[in-house]
Enzyme design. Structure first.
Site, PDB file in Angstrom:
ATOM      1  N   GLY A  36       3.110  -7.201 -12.863  1.00 43.95           N
ATOM      2  CA  GLY A  36       3.156  -7.312 -11.402  1.00 43.95           C
ATOM      3  C   GLY A  36       2.873  -8.685 -10.822  1.00 43.95           C
ATOM      4  CG  ASP A  43       0.137  -6.297  -9.086  1.00 44.09           C
ATOM      5  OD1 ASP A  43      -1.070  -6.003  -9.260  1.00 44.09           O
ATOM      6  OD2 ASP A  43       1.063  -5.590  -9.528  1.00 44.09           O
ATOM      7  CG  ASP A  63      -4.439   1.422  -4.285  1.00 41.34           C
ATOM      8  OD1 ASP A  63      -4.594   1.465  -3.065  1.00 41.34           O
ATOM      9  OD2 ASP A  63      -3.970   2.372  -4.937  1.00 41.34           O
ATOM     10  CB  ILE A 120       4.134  -2.392  -0.683  1.00 41.70           C
ATOM     11  CG1 ILE A 120       2.926  -2.870  -1.479  1.00 41.70           C
ATOM     12  CG2 ILE A 120       3.658  -2.047   0.708  1.00 41.70           C
ATOM     13  CD1 ILE A 120       3.218  -4.007  -2.329  1.00 41.70           C
ATOM     14  CG  ASP A 156       6.866  -1.244 -10.881  1.00 44.12           C
ATOM     15  OD1 ASP A 156       5.675  -1.515 -10.649  1.00 44.12           O
ATOM     16  OD2 ASP A 156       7.224  -0.265 -11.569  1.00 44.12           O
TER      17      ASP A 156
HETATM   18  P1  5GP Z   1      -6.258   0.154  -8.512  1.00 47.19           P
HETATM   19  O1  5GP Z   1      -6.808   0.271  -9.897  1.00 47.19           O
HETATM   20  O2  5GP Z   1      -6.853  -0.966  -7.694  1.00 47.19           O
HETATM   21  O3  5GP Z   1      -6.292   1.470  -7.775  1.00 47.19           O
HETATM   22  O4  5GP Z   1      -4.719  -0.098  -8.644  1.00 47.19           O
HETATM   23  C1  5GP Z   1      -4.216  -1.220  -9.135  1.00 47.19           C
HETATM   24  C2  5GP Z   1      -2.841  -1.014  -9.702  1.00 47.19           C
HETATM   25  O5  5GP Z   1      -2.139   0.090  -9.077  1.00 47.19           O
HETATM   26  C3  5GP Z   1      -2.017  -2.221  -9.417  1.00 47.19           C
HETATM   27  O6  5GP Z   1      -2.184  -3.196 -10.426  1.00 47.19           O
HETATM   28  C4  5GP Z   1      -0.626  -1.656  -9.353  1.00 47.19           C
HETATM   29  O7  5GP Z   1      -0.097  -1.569 -10.649  1.00 47.19           O
HETATM   30  C5  5GP Z   1      -0.805  -0.264  -8.807  1.00 47.19           C
HETATM   31  N1  5GP Z   1      -0.574  -0.186  -7.348  1.00 47.19           N
HETATM   32  C6  5GP Z   1      -1.482   0.079  -6.385  1.00 47.19           C
HETATM   33  N2  5GP Z   1      -0.921   0.094  -5.172  1.00 47.19           N
HETATM   34  C7  5GP Z   1       0.381  -0.184  -5.356  1.00 47.19           C
HETATM   35  C8  5GP Z   1       1.506  -0.321  -4.460  1.00 47.19           C
HETATM   36  O8  5GP Z   1       1.424  -0.172  -3.230  1.00 47.19           O
HETATM   37  N3  5GP Z   1       2.706  -0.619  -5.023  1.00 47.19           N
HETATM   38  C9  5GP Z   1       2.861  -0.794  -6.373  1.00 47.19           C
HETATM   39  N4  5GP Z   1       4.081  -1.099  -6.805  1.00 47.19           N
HETATM   40  N5  5GP Z   1       1.833  -0.674  -7.245  1.00 47.19           N
HETATM   41  C10 5GP Z   1       0.605  -0.378  -6.736  1.00 47.19           C
HETATM   42 MG    MG Z   2      -1.370  -4.836 -11.434  1.00 43.94          MG
END
Ligand code: 5GP
Ligand code: MG
Length: 178
Positions: free
Chosen positions: A49, A104, A107, A157, A163
């Protein structure tokens, strides 16, 4: 009317244009240049990403530094975050180094917290975090982000490296799901 595109089975609408994205990247690059001057940082970009963000960020970084690319393989474990991120492809030693993780998007924050735990085991001097995107309303971890190019709402997004089902990483603007 906002531009609408279709990726696989979903519709997405134009959300953040390249120019705005790159303004955000330039702003954090300037902060990094000021903060990390003399620290000889090693940037650690997380594939897939972060590839586009890392490329644009590094064009604006003017201090002596290295960049390397890693992948994460996640599996369930029994850490505080309930999952472990195995860091793959890191051949350089980060012991005693100033490490800047280039991601990238943050979340829930689970991925970044787990990644930082793994990197801490390699005894870096410090770990800074640079992320292209941050969804503050979705954060479920106690996590400090040093450099955030853009804050966004919790919508899904795509584009600028991110992606949907493998597609859309090549888009130069960011789109959100309709
Ligand atoms: P976290 O562990 O912070 O919840 O999520 C991180 C990972 O979730 C990111 O590295 C990404 O791969 C994926 N992710 C979270 N939100 C989005 C989004 O809105 N779009 C995409 N394409 N991937 C996301
Ligand atoms: Mg990522």
């Amino acid at each position: 009317m906002k531009e609408i595109i279709t990726i696989r089975d979903r519709q997405f609408e134009l959300f953040i244009e390249q120019e705005i994205i790159e303004q955000g990247i330039k702003r954090i690059a300037a902060q990094i240049n000021a903060d990390l001057k003399g620290k000889n940082p090693i940037f650690l970009a997380v594939l897939n990403g972060a590839f586009m963000f890392a490329g644009e960020l590094m064009k604006e970084v003017s201090i002596p530094s290295e960049i390397t690319f890693v992948r994460l393989a996640s599996y369930d474990g029994t850490t505080t975050t309930n999952h472990v991120q195995e860091v793959m492809g890191l051949n350089e030693s980060i012991e005693g180094r100033c490490v800047v993780v280039v991601e990238d998007i943050v979340d829930s924050g689970n991925t970044m917290v787990a990644l930082k735990e793994e990197l801490e085991k390699l005894n870096p001097q410090e770990i800074k975090v640079a992320t292209l995107l941050f969804k503050p309303a979705a954060l479920r971890q106690k996590l400090h982000l040093d450099y955030v190019a853009l804050e966004i709402p919790s919508d899904f997004i795509v584009g600028y490296g991110l992606d949907y089902d493998g597609y859309g990483r090549n888009l130069k603007d960011i789109y959100k799901v309709k």
